[in-house]
Structure formats: C-alpha cells, structure tokens
Design a protein around this motif. Structure first.
Motif, PDB file in Angstrom:
ATOM      1  N   GLU A 150       0.844  -1.205   0.000  1.00 37.69           N
ATOM      2  CA  GLU A 150       0.000   0.000   0.000  1.00 37.69           C
ATOM      3  C   GLU A 150       0.880   1.257   0.000  1.00 37.69           C
ATOM      4  O   GLU A 150       0.563   2.243  -0.667  1.00 37.69           O
ATOM      5  CB  GLU A 150      -0.954   0.005   1.196  1.00 37.69           C
ATOM      6  N   GLU A 183      -4.041   5.731  -0.721  1.00 35.94           N
ATOM      7  CA  GLU A 183      -3.187   4.560  -0.474  1.00 35.94           C
ATOM      8  C   GLU A 183      -2.531   4.640   0.895  1.00 35.94           C
ATOM      9  O   GLU A 183      -2.360   3.621   1.571  1.00 35.94           O
ATOM     10  CB  GLU A 183      -2.138   4.418  -1.585  1.00 35.94           C
ATOM     11  N   HIS A 241      -4.996   3.383   3.233  1.00 30.85           N
ATOM     12  CA  HIS A 241      -5.049   1.915   3.217  1.00 30.85           C
ATOM     13  C   HIS A 241      -3.924   1.360   4.101  1.00 30.85           C
ATOM     14  O   HIS A 241      -4.131   0.437   4.889  1.00 30.85           O
ATOM     15  CB  HIS A 241      -4.873   1.355   1.799  1.00 30.85           C
ATOM     16  N   GLN A 267     -11.007  -2.860  -3.697  1.00 26.86           N
ATOM     17  CA  GLN A 267     -10.312  -3.224  -4.939  1.00 26.86           C
ATOM     18  C   GLN A 267     -11.252  -3.243  -6.130  1.00 26.86           C
ATOM     19  O   GLN A 267     -10.824  -2.952  -7.252  1.00 26.86           O
ATOM     20  CB  GLN A 267      -9.586  -4.574  -4.785  1.00 26.86           C
ATOM     21  N   GLU A 282     -11.292   0.349  -7.053  1.00 31.17           N
ATOM     22  CA  GLU A 282     -10.016   0.781  -7.629  1.00 31.17           C
ATOM     23  C   GLU A 282      -9.890   0.322  -9.089  1.00 31.17           C
ATOM     24  O   GLU A 282      -9.563   1.113  -9.965  1.00 31.17           O
ATOM     25  CB  GLU A 282      -8.827   0.220  -6.826  1.00 31.17           C
TER      26      GLU A 282
HETATM   27 FE    FE Z   1      -4.691   0.343  -1.918  1.00 31.89          FE
END
Ligand code: FE
Ligand code: CA
Length: 163
Positions: free
Chosen positions: A19, A52, A55, A129, A132
């Motif tokens: 990440e 990120e 995350h 995800q 994403e």
């Molecule tokens: Fe990520």
C-alpha cells in the motif's frame, strides 16, 4: 482472541508495504503528469496517493490492535516516466490487478489459519479493490476515446481536477 499467526503477520506487513508502494507509485505518476502540464491528472493521482496512505494506516492499526508488531521494509523505487498518459493509466490498472491478487491471497491464508477477524478486516479491502479497478479501467477507456485529440485530453484533464 489469540494473536496473529506468524504467517498472517508477515502477509499483513507485506500488504502494508504494498500500500505504501502504491502511494509512492501514484505520487510518481502525479509528478509525471505535472511535467506534462496535465494538472487535473496530477491532482487526481495525488488524491489517489493519499488514499493509499489511508489503506496502509488501516493495516498498520489493525496489526497493532491484534497485538502484532509492524515491521517497515524498504519501499521499492517506482517508475518515473511513461510513454503517454494512456500508458501510465494502463500501468496503474495492471498494478491494481496485482494488489487485488495479493489481497485475495491474504484472505485465503486467513481462511486457512481460521483467522476470522482478519477475514472480516479484509472485506473492506476486497470491496475497495473492485472500486479501484473500476475507476482505473474507466479512466483508461476515456483516454482510449480521447485518442490523439488534444482537445479531448484537455477536457478530460479539467474533469479530473474535480475529484
Ligand atoms: Fe490500496
Ligand atoms: Ca479508492
């Protein structure tokens, strides 16, 4: 609740590193887009880089909550140049596909270890995800549509500044 198994702890620390690398990669893409005078793309990538980091922090905090030790390894150097905006976004989509795979593997491992708490923790990432991959493939499709038309690229750039 028992602590994290060695295997799950190692995989969580690896995911934490992945990440952080993602944040680094998108920051590198932001720098590339700044160099191409595509401010909208750059700001979009900076926001992605910040996500990120969030995350990474979710994983950091989870390891600590479970009584595990966070271990930070070196972050790989990201690429800094791409042939075109299209190639950069294609690279990002491929990267996210790899991240999805590694989260899936982590989930499978948690299941094998009977670590239900980690399974539940990973639900959020599995859903994330999907988002994403979908947002990068959407962006890739739009870049494909823009093709070699500079006006279309400029219009897309200004739309992206609104993220
Ligand atoms: Fe990520
Ligand atoms: Ca996201």
């Amino acid at each position: 609740m028992p602590g994290l198994s060695e295997r799950i702890l190692e995989l969580l620390n690896k995911q934490l590193n992945a990440e952080l690398y993602s944040a680094y990669l998108y920051l590198s893409m932001a720098a590339y887009f700044e160099g191409e005078s595509l401010k909208g793309f750059a700001s979009w990538m900076k926001k992605q880089a910040r996500e990120e980091l969030e995350h990474a922090m979710k994983i950091f905090n989870y390891i600590v909550e479970r009584g595990g030790r966070v271990s930070l390894e070196a972050i790989e150097k990201p690429l800094s140049e791409w042939e075109s905006p299209l190639e950069a976004v294609r690279y990002a989509l491929e990267h996210e596909t790899k991240v999805t795979k590694s989260i899936d593997e982590l989930f499978k491992a948690a299941r094998e270890e009977g670590d239900h708490a980690t399974e539940v923790f990973l639900h959020w990432f599995i859903r994330e995800q999907v988002e994403e991959e979908s947002q990068f493939s959407d962006l890739l499709a739009k870049l494909n549509m823009a093709g070699d038309d500079p006006a279309a690229l400029i219009a897309l750039d200004s739309a992206l500044s609104k993220r």
